[in-house]
Write an enzyme that holds these catalytic residues in place. Structure first.
Site, PDB file in Angstrom:
ATOM      1  N   GLY A   1       0.849  -1.192   0.000  1.00 27.25           N
ATOM      2  CA  GLY A   1       0.000   0.000   0.000  1.00 27.25           C
ATOM      3  C   GLY A   1       0.875   1.229   0.000  1.00 27.25           C
ATOM      4  O   GLY A   1       1.424   1.610   1.040  1.00 27.25           O
TER       5      GLY A   1
ATOM      6  N   MET B   1       0.524   7.518   3.409  1.00 27.04           N
ATOM      7  CA  MET B   1       1.096   7.013   4.655  1.00 27.04           C
ATOM      8  C   MET B   1       2.042   5.838   4.419  1.00 27.04           C
ATOM      9  O   MET B   1       3.121   5.763   5.024  1.00 27.04           O
ATOM     10  CB  MET B   1      -0.019   6.619   5.618  1.00 27.04           C
ATOM     11  CG  MET B   1      -0.860   7.784   6.109  1.00 27.04           C
ATOM     12  SD  MET B   1       0.064   8.909   7.173  1.00 27.04           S
ATOM     13  CE  MET B   1       0.144   7.927   8.682  1.00 27.04           C
ATOM     14  N   GLY B   2       1.654   4.914   3.560  1.00 28.51           N
ATOM     15  CA  GLY B   2       2.516   3.766   3.290  1.00 28.51           C
ATOM     16  C   GLY B   2       3.842   4.182   2.687  1.00 28.51           C
ATOM     17  O   GLY B   2       4.907   3.673   3.066  1.00 28.51           O
TER      18      GLY B   2
ATOM     19  N   ASN C   1       2.060  -2.828  -4.304  1.00 29.98           N
ATOM     20  CA  ASN C   1       0.863  -1.999  -4.374  1.00 29.98           C
ATOM     21  C   ASN C   1      -0.090  -2.626  -5.378  1.00 29.98           C
ATOM     22  O   ASN C   1       0.337  -3.260  -6.354  1.00 29.98           O
ATOM     23  CB  ASN C   1       1.233  -0.577  -4.827  1.00 29.98           C
ATOM     24  CG  ASN C   1       0.120   0.420  -4.596  1.00 29.98           C
ATOM     25  OD1 ASN C   1      -0.170   0.770  -3.453  1.00 29.98           O
ATOM     26  ND2 ASN C   1      -0.517   0.871  -5.667  1.00 29.98           N
TER      27      ASN C   1
ATOM     28  N   SER D   1      -0.205   7.650  14.145  1.00 31.64           N
ATOM     29  CA  SER D   1      -0.643   9.043  14.154  1.00 31.64           C
ATOM     30  C   SER D   1       0.517   9.970  13.812  1.00 31.64           C
ATOM     31  O   SER D   1       1.657   9.715  14.175  1.00 31.64           O
ATOM     32  CB  SER D   1      -1.207   9.427  15.523  1.00 31.64           C
ATOM     33  OG  SER D   1      -1.627  10.780  15.522  1.00 31.64           O
TER      34      SER D   1
ATOM     35  N   LYS E   1      -6.006   4.180  19.268  1.00 31.10           N
ATOM     36  CA  LYS E   1      -5.939   5.137  18.158  1.00 31.10           C
ATOM     37  C   LYS E   1      -7.300   5.778  17.907  1.00 31.10           C
ATOM     38  O   LYS E   1      -7.401   6.974  17.598  1.00 31.10           O
ATOM     39  CB  LYS E   1      -5.448   4.433  16.890  1.00 31.10           C
ATOM     40  CG  LYS E   1      -5.399   5.326  15.640  1.00 31.10           C
ATOM     41  CD  LYS E   1      -4.547   6.571  15.849  1.00 31.10           C
ATOM     42  CE  LYS E   1      -4.140   7.254  14.556  1.00 31.10           C
ATOM     43  NZ  LYS E   1      -5.230   7.654  13.678  1.00 31.10           N
TER      44      LYS E   1
ATOM     45  N   HIS F   1      -7.717   8.330  20.568  1.00 34.26           N
ATOM     46  CA  HIS F   1      -6.810   9.424  20.197  1.00 34.26           C
ATOM     47  C   HIS F   1      -7.502  10.344  19.200  1.00 34.26           C
ATOM     48  O   HIS F   1      -7.496  11.580  19.350  1.00 34.26           O
ATOM     49  CB  HIS F   1      -5.530   8.843  19.594  1.00 34.26           C
ATOM     50  CG  HIS F   1      -4.677   9.822  18.834  1.00 34.26           C
ATOM     51  ND1 HIS F   1      -5.015  10.283  17.576  1.00 34.26           N
ATOM     52  CD2 HIS F   1      -3.502  10.420  19.139  1.00 34.26           C
ATOM     53  CE1 HIS F   1      -4.093  11.127  17.146  1.00 34.26           C
ATOM     54  NE2 HIS F   1      -3.161  11.222  18.077  1.00 34.26           N
ATOM     55  N   ASN F   2      -8.115   9.764  18.174  1.00 29.88           N
ATOM     56  CA  ASN F   2      -8.771  10.580  17.158  1.00 29.88           C
ATOM     57  C   ASN F   2      -9.991  11.303  17.717  1.00 29.88           C
ATOM     58  O   ASN F   2     -10.304  12.415  17.296  1.00 29.88           O
ATOM     59  CB  ASN F   2      -9.174   9.706  15.966  1.00 29.88           C
ATOM     60  CG  ASN F   2      -7.985   9.323  15.105  1.00 29.88           C
ATOM     61  OD1 ASN F   2      -6.842   9.366  15.556  1.00 29.88           O
ATOM     62  ND2 ASN F   2      -8.240   8.937  13.881  1.00 29.88           N
TER      63      ASN F   2
ATOM     64  N   GLU G   1      -8.710  14.218  19.413  1.00 26.35           N
ATOM     65  CA  GLU G   1      -8.311  15.135  18.335  1.00 26.35           C
ATOM     66  C   GLU G   1      -9.519  15.936  17.836  1.00 26.35           C
ATOM     67  O   GLU G   1      -9.430  17.158  17.632  1.00 26.35           O
ATOM     68  CB  GLU G   1      -7.696  14.318  17.198  1.00 26.35           C
ATOM     69  CG  GLU G   1      -7.281  15.085  15.972  1.00 26.35           C
ATOM     70  CD  GLU G   1      -6.791  14.138  14.891  1.00 26.35           C
ATOM     71  OE1 GLU G   1      -7.299  14.244  13.750  1.00 26.35           O
ATOM     72  OE2 GLU G   1      -5.924  13.290  15.177  1.00 26.35           O
TER      73      GLU G   1
ATOM     74  N   ARG H   1     -19.429  18.836  13.469  1.00 29.74           N
ATOM     75  CA  ARG H   1     -19.049  18.545  12.083  1.00 29.74           C
ATOM     76  C   ARG H   1     -20.277  18.147  11.270  1.00 29.74           C
ATOM     77  O   ARG H   1     -20.410  18.524  10.098  1.00 29.74           O
ATOM     78  CB  ARG H   1     -17.993  17.438  12.037  1.00 29.74           C
ATOM     79  CG  ARG H   1     -16.658  17.852  12.600  1.00 29.74           C
ATOM     80  CD  ARG H   1     -15.554  16.923  12.145  1.00 29.74           C
ATOM     81  NE  ARG H   1     -14.318  17.168  12.865  1.00 29.74           N
ATOM     82  CZ  ARG H   1     -13.151  16.630  12.547  1.00 29.74           C
ATOM     83  NH1 ARG H   1     -13.069  15.796  11.511  1.00 29.74           N
ATOM     84  NH2 ARG H   1     -12.062  16.889  13.249  1.00 29.74           N
TER      85      ARG H   1
ATOM     86  N   ARG I   1     -39.005   6.488  36.484  1.00 30.56           N
ATOM     87  CA  ARG I   1     -38.913   5.127  35.934  1.00 30.56           C
ATOM     88  C   ARG I   1     -39.722   4.148  36.765  1.00 30.56           C
ATOM     89  O   ARG I   1     -40.326   3.198  36.237  1.00 30.56           O
ATOM     90  CB  ARG I   1     -37.443   4.682  35.866  1.00 30.56           C
ATOM     91  CG  ARG I   1     -36.605   5.481  34.881  1.00 30.56           C
ATOM     92  CD  ARG I   1     -35.147   5.047  34.886  1.00 30.56           C
ATOM     93  NE  ARG I   1     -34.989   3.725  34.284  1.00 30.56           N
ATOM     94  CZ  ARG I   1     -34.559   2.643  34.919  1.00 30.56           C
ATOM     95  NH1 ARG I   1     -34.248   2.718  36.218  1.00 30.56           N
ATOM     96  NH2 ARG I   1     -34.449   1.493  34.299  1.00 30.56           N
TER      97      ARG I   1
ATOM     98  N   HIS J   1     -39.638  -0.017  37.725  1.00 35.72           N
ATOM     99  CA  HIS J   1     -38.244  -0.449  37.629  1.00 35.72           C
ATOM    100  C   HIS J   1     -37.564  -0.523  38.990  1.00 35.72           C
ATOM    101  O   HIS J   1     -36.532  -1.176  39.125  1.00 35.72           O
ATOM    102  CB  HIS J   1     -37.461   0.506  36.717  1.00 35.72           C
ATOM    103  CG  HIS J   1     -37.906   0.458  35.290  1.00 35.72           C
ATOM    104  ND1 HIS J   1     -37.686  -0.630  34.474  1.00 35.72           N
ATOM    105  CD2 HIS J   1     -38.574   1.366  34.526  1.00 35.72           C
ATOM    106  CE1 HIS J   1     -38.175  -0.388  33.269  1.00 35.72           C
ATOM    107  NE2 HIS J   1     -38.730   0.820  33.278  1.00 35.72           N
TER     108      HIS J   1
END
Length: 466
Positions: A10, A14-15, A33, A130, A184, A187-188, A191, A289, A443, A449
């Site tokens: 790949g 990044m690769g 690839n 990252s 990860k 982490h994102n 971010e 977003r 409830r 409940h």
């Protein structure tokens, strides 16, 4: 034929960057690839490093060119593409060989693949990377999930190419199967929250206080020299200084206010809810977003509902403290999620070590992470970052500014979903007696409940039906 220490399949952004990084550190890398012309183009662009890069047009040749036990790193889109490549390459591998998925993968898929390949006596590693293109090329932060045996084979390669913080490589084995990819993902998520906080502060300065982009850039530059230092603050200062070559306007003012996302922030929110947690600041950033993509609706609503934003009067010092408080709380929510997942999946995540490997190379690297690592080394009460003495003290100093900032923004009609979520969570967590007693009573009324009584064991019901 030269036998390569590791193979990278790949050759996207990044690769390619990882392959060059390894080659620069004296590691022979087999490369391949799906689109063969990309291989030749990459070799032509590699210059003197090409002598460490060994191209292969076929998968069989790629595997044959690897030192045994083989290390095969895939940097391809997650999902079906990864499953397809595993199906194709597994029959070519021998017992003890290793497949590494270095993409942004769903950790559930990583756990499934690790179990499936273990039955074939193949090792599978899920590795979060990252730092973007520059990080991959010159030193990323890497979060590894796999067996101790896999780590022993990978550690020499990864430690040589990782970013370093005061000499410490920013890479670690974090746990088995999906641990690396889950870390990860979180982490994102952090971010996402950090980016949204910066966007909200920029908006307050621009549209609430009438600062120009260069003035905001100067403030962010000052912040980047102190406790708020971070990669994201630094690049935002640079962004705000850039001019559009076509119009001469500030570059930021010609960019459509509709943000994209690839899903990892959303994954973080989903997993938080599945684990009985709620990462509200990350959720606010994901929501912002999503709302940003509804440009036409927002423009219509501005006409129908009125979109005027009033001026605010906030000092740069107040905004700095508000930012610090909110960033601490965003990280605290992320680490709470890591802790809960660690218990649920029996990963035994080392939260201090995670903070340490995020201190350089990755997108959320910042001065704050050094303090967070130290706080977790001291084992805070209940494992909660916000209860660590040094963190609680910093929050005590900075929360009044966050409160003032959110109040001013709300009063003036500025949307600050992430800053607001930070304050709401902080206030919720500091109340020893909250609001859920009303919910429990409700409830019990409509669903019998039951509820717990203060100071008594067992399940109880109220006198609603007497």
């Amino acid at each position: 034929m030269t036998v390569a220490r590791i193979g990278i399949y790949g050759l996207g952004t990044m690769g390619s960057a990882l392959a060059l990084n390894m080659a620069e550190h004296g590691i022979d890398v087999a490369i391949s690839n799906r689109e063969v012309p990309r291989i030749n183009a990459f070799m032509d662009a590699s210059g003197d490093l090409s002598k460490r890069l060994h191209p292969h047009e076929t998968l069989a040749g790629f595997v044959a060119g690897l030192e045994v036990p083989r290390l095969v790193l895939f940097m391809i889109p997650s999902g079906d593409a990864m499953d397809e490549m595993i199906t194709r390459i597994a029959p070519l591998l021998d017992h003890g060989d290793m497949i590494i998925d270095a993409g942004n993968a769903d950790f559930h898929a990583t756990r499934r693949r690790a179990a499936d390949l273990a039955r074939q006596k193949l090792h599978f590693v899920g590795m979060g990377v990252s730092g973007g293109e520059q990080g991959a090329r010159h030193g990323p932060s890497m979060m590894v999930g796999g067996s101790d045996h896999s780590w022993q084979q990978l550690a020499p390669v990864l430690s040589s190419i990782a970013a370093r913080f005061r000499g410490d490589p920013c890479v670690a084995l974090l746990g088995p199967d999906g641990a690396g990819h889950f870390v990860k993902t979180v982490h994102n998520g952090i971010e996402y929250a950090d980016m949204q906080l910066i966007a909200e502060l920029h908006s307050l300065l621009r549209y609430g206080m009438a600062w120009t982009p260069p003035e905001v850039a100067d403030l962010f530059t000052v912040w980047n020299d102190g406790p708020l230092q971070s990669y994201l603050v630094g690049i935002t200062a640079n962004i705000l200084r850039a001019s559009d070559p076509d119009t001469g306007h500030p570059m930021i003012d010609v960019i459509k206010d509709s943000a994209g996302q690839k899903g990892t922030g959303r994954w973080t929110v989903i997993e938080a809810l599945c684990l009985g947690q709620s990462a509200t600041m990350i959720e606010a950033a994901v929501a912002a977003r999503s709302w940003s993509s509804e440009k036409d609706t927002r423009q219509t609503a501005e006409t129908v509902l009125g979109g005027a934003r009033l001026g605010v009067s906030l000092s740069a010092e107040t905004l700095a403290d508000a930012f610090l408080a909110a960033r601490i709380l965003a990280h605290a929510q992320g680490f709470r999620l890591l802790s809960e997942a660690s218990d649920h999946y029996d990963w035994q995540l080392d939260l201090a070590r995670i903070a340490e490997i995020w201190r350089a190379g990755c997108i959320i690297r910042s001065a704050l992470l050094d303090d967070i690592a130290a706080a977790f080394h001291d084992t805070p009460k209940h494992g909660e970052l916000i209860l660590a003495p040094v963190i609680a003290e910093r929050l005590g100093h900075a929360i009044p500014a966050l409160r003032e900032t959110v109040a001013a923004a709300v009063h003036a009609g500025h949307a600050v979903p992430a800053l607001s979520a930070a304050l709401a969570w902080y206030d919720s967590m500091r109340q020893g007696f909250g609001t859920a007693n009303i919910i429990q009573a409700q409830r019990d009324v409509f669903g019998r409940h039951g509820f717990q009584r203060l100071g008594q064991s067992g399940v109880h019901h109220g006198p609603w039906w007497d």
